[in-house]
Write an enzyme that holds these catalytic residues in place. Structure first.
Site, PDB file in Angstrom:
ATOM      1  N   HIS A   1       0.751  -1.337   0.019  1.00 43.45           N
ATOM      2  CA  HIS A   1       0.029   0.113  -0.107  1.00 43.45           C
ATOM      3  C   HIS A   1       0.849   1.245  -0.034  1.00 43.45           C
ATOM      4  O   HIS A   1       0.408   2.344   0.330  1.00 43.45           O
ATOM      5  CB  HIS A   1      -1.019   0.028   1.215  1.00 43.45           C
TER       6      HIS A   1
ATOM      7  N   LYS B   1      -8.912  13.971   4.134  1.00 46.00           N
ATOM      8  CA  LYS B   1      -7.934  12.861   3.977  1.00 46.00           C
ATOM      9  C   LYS B   1      -7.088  12.827   5.230  1.00 46.00           C
ATOM     10  O   LYS B   1      -7.178  13.997   5.821  1.00 46.00           O
ATOM     11  CB  LYS B   1      -7.116  12.631   2.777  1.00 46.00           C
ATOM     12  N   ARG B   2      -6.297  11.855   5.579  1.00 42.91           N
ATOM     13  CA  ARG B   2      -5.345  11.925   6.930  1.00 42.91           C
ATOM     14  C   ARG B   2      -4.256  13.054   6.466  1.00 42.91           C
ATOM     15  O   ARG B   2      -3.993  13.269   5.459  1.00 42.91           O
ATOM     16  CB  ARG B   2      -4.465  10.571   6.913  1.00 42.91           C
TER      17      ARG B   2
ATOM     18  N   LYS C   1       0.881  14.287   1.474  1.00 46.70           N
ATOM     19  CA  LYS C   1      -0.607  14.487   0.869  1.00 46.70           C
ATOM     20  C   LYS C   1      -0.427  16.177   0.657  1.00 46.70           C
ATOM     21  O   LYS C   1      -1.374  16.716  -0.172  1.00 46.70           O
ATOM     22  CB  LYS C   1      -1.473  13.945   1.783  1.00 46.70           C
TER      23      LYS C   1
ATOM     24  N   THR D   1      -8.392   6.558  -2.537  1.00 45.67           N
ATOM     25  CA  THR D   1      -9.742   6.162  -2.998  1.00 45.67           C
ATOM     26  C   THR D   1     -10.669   7.269  -2.637  1.00 45.67           C
ATOM     27  O   THR D   1     -11.918   7.328  -3.221  1.00 45.67           O
ATOM     28  CB  THR D   1     -10.288   5.034  -1.798  1.00 45.67           C
TER      29      THR D   1
ATOM     30  N   LYS E   1     -14.356   8.552  -4.640  1.00 42.94           N
ATOM     31  CA  LYS E   1     -15.518   8.829  -4.118  1.00 42.94           C
ATOM     32  C   LYS E   1     -15.986  10.319  -4.614  1.00 42.94           C
ATOM     33  O   LYS E   1     -17.275  10.458  -4.891  1.00 42.94           O
ATOM     34  CB  LYS E   1     -15.625   9.004  -2.586  1.00 42.94           C
TER      35      LYS E   1
HETATM   36  C1  LIG Z   1     -12.017   7.414   1.808  1.00 45.12           C
HETATM   37  C2  LIG Z   1     -11.770   7.617   3.242  1.00 45.12           C
HETATM   38  C3  LIG Z   1     -10.309   7.888   3.252  1.00 45.12           C
HETATM   39  C4  LIG Z   1      -9.107   7.805   2.192  1.00 45.12           C
HETATM   40  O1  LIG Z   1      -8.808   8.933   1.760  1.00 45.12           O
HETATM   41  P1  LIG Z   1      -7.655   9.437   0.716  1.00 45.12           P
HETATM   42  O2  LIG Z   1      -8.115  10.706   0.044  1.00 45.12           O
HETATM   43  O3  LIG Z   1      -7.828   8.313  -0.455  1.00 45.12           O
HETATM   44  O4  LIG Z   1      -6.565   9.317   1.470  1.00 45.12           O
HETATM   45  C5  LIG Z   1      -9.786   8.314   4.599  1.00 45.12           C
HETATM   46  N1  LIG Z   1     -10.894   8.467   5.443  1.00 45.12           N
HETATM   47  C6  LIG Z   1     -12.063   8.114   5.303  1.00 45.12           C
HETATM   48  C7  LIG Z   1     -12.982   8.528   6.531  1.00 45.12           C
HETATM   49  C8  LIG Z   1     -12.628   7.830   3.976  1.00 45.12           C
HETATM   50  O5  LIG Z   1     -13.766   7.720   4.037  1.00 45.12           O
END
Ligand SMILES: *Cc1c(COP(=O)(O)O)cnc(C)c1O
Length: 854
Positions: free
Chosen positions: A398, A589-590, A595, A699, A703
């Site tokens: 990952h 995101k985190r 990032k 991911t 979304k």
């Molecule tokens: C989808 C999701 C992530 C992943 O987000 P990235 O932008 O791909 O890092 C992290 N936290 C939550 C709550 C999510 O739903």
């Protein structure tokens, strides 16, 4: 209590009805007349009266309250119990069917599952939404209120854990036998709060108000051993035998969660393990008369599943973490071998019944564990055991960040799992012999590839162990899989090119489109029907609607409705006011330097600076609200400093009257799945701005595109594939490509030159250093600004100019609402590829070599 409620209670489920048992141990066969059965898929199911009766029975007999005196929480628990009843018949039937068919099962091994709330998904999967809504209304209860009562199980950090949750949803929906295995953390990911703009972590007490979705099976507990030493002996046939003599043990208690497929009657298990003290463990101490010590021992055992480590991407080599990893993996293997297989099953055939997918390196200790079971407990010799083990595991990597690759010190591993360390050495010896045979005389290569590293201390490289053991190794997006082969594991891909493959991640369209965005879902269904819910490529049929004015209007109305819903939520939840009519620019995101939340923040600060210095008239700004959502690992200082800075910038910018109605920064605390489900459908612009080559897939990016946001992003992770599919003109690309990043790194990157050479960068950073965001304290954010101007490991300054130019293109496009909406529609229409159903099809075909049952 409403009158009709009383009338229906006598129609409760008869207790004495005995189910038909066709096969001992695996529950009742499916029978449509069974009181717990669901009607066949496609026909009008269930009845409102029946639902009300079951709900009231739950409320009265399980919660012990009358409707008239029930709290929202009691009502929520009763509703969950009711929905569970409806799913239960199918759960038992799924188990019976799978065992009877002796079908090959996917054992998904993941230390994290970021599930999100369960109620809405369970209602959707069993087609009970309308019935529940009507039934509850008869009782004077609002379904949405009960849905909001649920505390989500946050048993994961971010993308990796959410991916596991999407995958098990897709497998159930595709009728693939799967058991998700993981840990039932008593405390999941911390609840984030802000105090003076700084992140403060609160424990996540998700179990406090009851946990209606799980059922524990203490009768199926398994024992897990730790510590001690090994003994060699020679058996009657003259073969050397090893016995592990452990020094302590704990009990793993399984808690089952139901994973319902969408309207297909399949309900797969998610089995999460909770640690308890064994009797043997404390009895000896009790007998010694030290009661307090015995209770302390109990606490020690239970600590193993106490808390999720909140590190994302940068694991800490803590002993408790290794205990957690071995604990859940040992429980899961034992569970599968002893409880899922028939008695007397020949384990030489194990690969015909299970493939264990390793979600990152966290469960890799399962490899020596299976070797140990086969050799030490079942009498296999090494070659036989290795043949079976090799076929039973596949590994998903990952990351590309070197600091994210787990290495366990042999000291620690040998102390906790002495037999496993021996086996790892054995695997390494045989593996290095193979390397030397393939590349004679190339000792440097053998040294590079060794599973054992000597620096900074002797340790086990878990990614190497996984790669050596697995039948297949996959990255999670095309670019990432390429870089995995070329940069992270080049020697391994030279040795075994056919072992490496790609499966691009996906997200479940049930949760992240149908459930999270009901308005857009209705608009889509009105146009092309509902087949897309389980066949997302059918969204392609929307392409022709991108030129249909009525459709565009309906699409825009759905987006506006989502924004209003978000406005209400943030006002009540965070006291944040979202202005009307703004471009909603979202980065959630985190928090991690790779990032590049700071790049987004520098853009905001730069706009502000230009207004302050008169270079830009506020009236020329596109009205925009920038929304951040991000948790930082509690020990990650820089990430926490960045959170502090974002909050301080938000405070200043939002209070400055010259930006009123033009620029706003919102940072709701505690970003989680529940918030994502409200934020993402409302977004216009999706920020996916990692340094190219750093984000394995992402991911969140999927979304957003699926919900009709346009992406501003780098050529990184799955952004590459999103852009290729939605088309260049519907995606705002900026920044260096991965080869350009590598070239700049090789030349020597000097962020100071960008600071000196670019007036906008200098002005923005100087504004932060001026103290304007920190009540005149010029040093408050020195850590952040110094890091940017002196190190800037992720080259934010190098990409700044390109980013700002891309934002200008965003504003230009947004000014033409029709063109923007058309692009948004095309993003939805062309995102079908990013369904996790497609990811699962790829895993089935390329890695697991198994089939849906159907
Ligand atoms: C989808 C999701 C992530 C992943 O987000 P990235 O932008 O791909 O890092 C992290 N936290 C939550 C709550 C999510 O739903």
């Amino acid at each position: 209590m409403p009158d009709n409620a009383q009338q229906t209670t006598d129609r409760a489920i008869p207790a004495d009805e005995s189910p038909t048992v066709t096969r001992a141990g695996y529950g009742p066969a499916f029978s449509p007349t069974h009181p717990l059965a669901l009607a066949p898929v496609g026909s009008p199911p269930h009845s409102v009266d029946g639902f009300v009766a079951a709900f009231l029975a739950e409320l009265n007999t399980k919660q012990g309250v009358a409707l008239s005196h029930s709290s929202t929480n009691a009502q929520y628990l009763a509703l969950a119990g009711t929905v569970r009843q409806y799913l239960m018949a199918r759960w038992l039937e799924t188990s019976r069917k799978t065992h009877e068919a002796k079908a090959k099962t996917v054992g998904y091994l993941s230390a994290e599952y970021l599930l999100g709330r369960q109620l809405g998904n369970a209602l959707m999967a069993s087609d009970l939404n309308e019935i529940a809504e009507k039934g509850l209304a008869q009782c004077g209860i609002d379904l949405t209120t009960l849905r909001n009562q649920e505390v989500e199980p946050g048993l994961g950090n971010g993308g990796l854990g959410r991916l596991a949750a999407c995958f098990i949803d897709s497998l159930a929906t595709m009728d693939v036998p799967c058991i998700g295995y993981g840990i039932r953390y008593e405390y999941g990911i911390f609840r984030q709060t802000f105090v003076d703009g700084r992140q403060v972590e609160q424990p996540d007490t998700w179990l406090a108000l009851g946990s209606p979705w799980e059922f524990p099976h203490p009768d199926e507990s398994v024992q897990v051993n730790f510590g001690g030493y090994t003994e060699k002996s020679v058996d009657a046939d003259g073969r050397e035998k090893t016995t592990w003599v452990p020094s302590w043990n704990v009990l793993g208690v399984p808690y089952n969660y139901m994973v319902p497929g969408y309207l297909n009657g399949r309900v797969n298990p998610l089995r999460l393990w909770s640690a308890q003290a064994t009797k043997a463990f404390d009895l000896s101490i009790f007998n010694a008369g030290d009661y307090a010590e015995a209770v302390r021992a109990q606490t020690f055992a239970e600590n193993i599943s106490k808390v999720l480590y909140p590190e994302d991407s940068t694991p800490q080599g803590k002993e408790l973490r290794l205990q957690q990893q071995y604990f859940f993996v040992a429980c899961s293997l034992r569970d599968f071998l002893d409880h899922e297989l028939e008695e007397g099953f020949d384990l030489h055939d194990l690969p015909s019944r299970i493939i264990f997918q390793l979600n990152d390196t966290h469960p890799v200790i399962a490899v020596p564990e299976l070797m140990r079971i086969l050799m030490d407990e079942r009498g296999f010799d090494w070659e036989e055991a290795w043949e079976v083990t090799h076929q039973c595991f596949a590994y998903t990597c990952h990351t590309l960040l070197p600091e994210a690759l787990e290495v366990w010190s042999t000291d620690l591993l040998g102390r906790l799992l002495p037999r496993h360390l021996e086996i790892i050495y054995g695997i390494n010896d045989r593996f290095l012999a193979e390397v030397r045979e393939a590349f004679p005389g190339d000792e440097l290569r053998a040294g590079r590839m060794s599973i054992i590293t000597e620096y900074p201390e002797r340790g086990v490289r878990m990614a190497y162990l996984a790669t050596v053991a697995a039948t297949k190794v996959n990255g999670v997006a095309e670019l990432h899989s390429q870089l995995l082969r070329d940069k992270v594991l080049p020697d391994f891909s030279a040795l075994w090119p056919e072992r490496f493959t790609n499966v691009t991640n996906g997200v479940t369209p049930r949760r992240f489109l149908k459930m999270a965005n009901p308005k857009l879902s209705d608009v889509i269904c009105d146009a092309i029907g509902s087949g897309w819910v389980t066949d997302l490529e059918r969204l392609k049929e929307l392409e022709t609607y991108a030129l249909d004015d009525d459709f565009l209007a309906a699409f825009r109305e759905a987006k506006d409705w989502n924004k209003r819903r978000l406005t209400t939520l943030l006002r009540n939840r965070d006291g944040i006011d979202l202005p009307d009519g703004h471009l909603l620019d979202v980065m959630v995101k985190r928090l991690h330097e790779y990032k590049r939340q700071t790049l987004k923040l520098l853009h905001v600060v730069s706009l502000y600076e230009q207004v302050l210095s008169g270079k830009l008239a506020p009236a020329d700004l596109t009205p925009r609200t920038v929304v951040f959502g991000a948790k930082a690992a509690p020990g990650y200082r820089m990430a926490k400093d960045i959170i502090h800075l974002i909050n301080r910038v938000a405070r200043t910018v939002n209070a400055d009257p010259c930006l009123e109605g033009r620029l706003k920064v919102a940072f709701p605390a505690n970003y989680n799945v529940t918030l994502a489900e409200k934020l993402i459908p409302a977004a216009d612009l999706s920020e996916q701005i990692s340094l190219a080559g750093m984000e394995a897939s992402g991911t969140g990016n999927m979304k957003f595109a699926l919900n009709g946001a346009l992406t501003i992003g780098t050529d990184d992770g799955a952004n590459v594939e999103i852009r290729r599919l939605v088309g260049d003109e519907h995606f705002f690309l900026f920044g260096m490509s991965e080869p350009e990043v590598a070239a700049l790194g090789a030349r020597g990157y000097d962020p100071g030159a960008y600071y000196q050479g670019n007036a906008a960068i200098r002005a923005a950073i100087d504004l932060i250093n001026s103290g304007i965001f920190s009540d005149g304290d010029r040093g408050m954010f020195e850590s952040v600004t110094m890091s940017l101007t002196h190190h800037d490991r992720f080259m934010a300054l190098a990409d700044f100019e390109s980013y700002v130019a891309a934002q200008a293109r965003v504003e230009e496009r947004y000014a033409d609402q029709e063109s923007w909406t058309r692009s948004a529609v095309l993003n939805v229409a062309r995102s079908g590829y990013f369904s996790s159903d497609r990811s699962m099809r790829d895993y089935l075909r390329r890695i697991w070599h198994t089939q849906p049952m159907l």
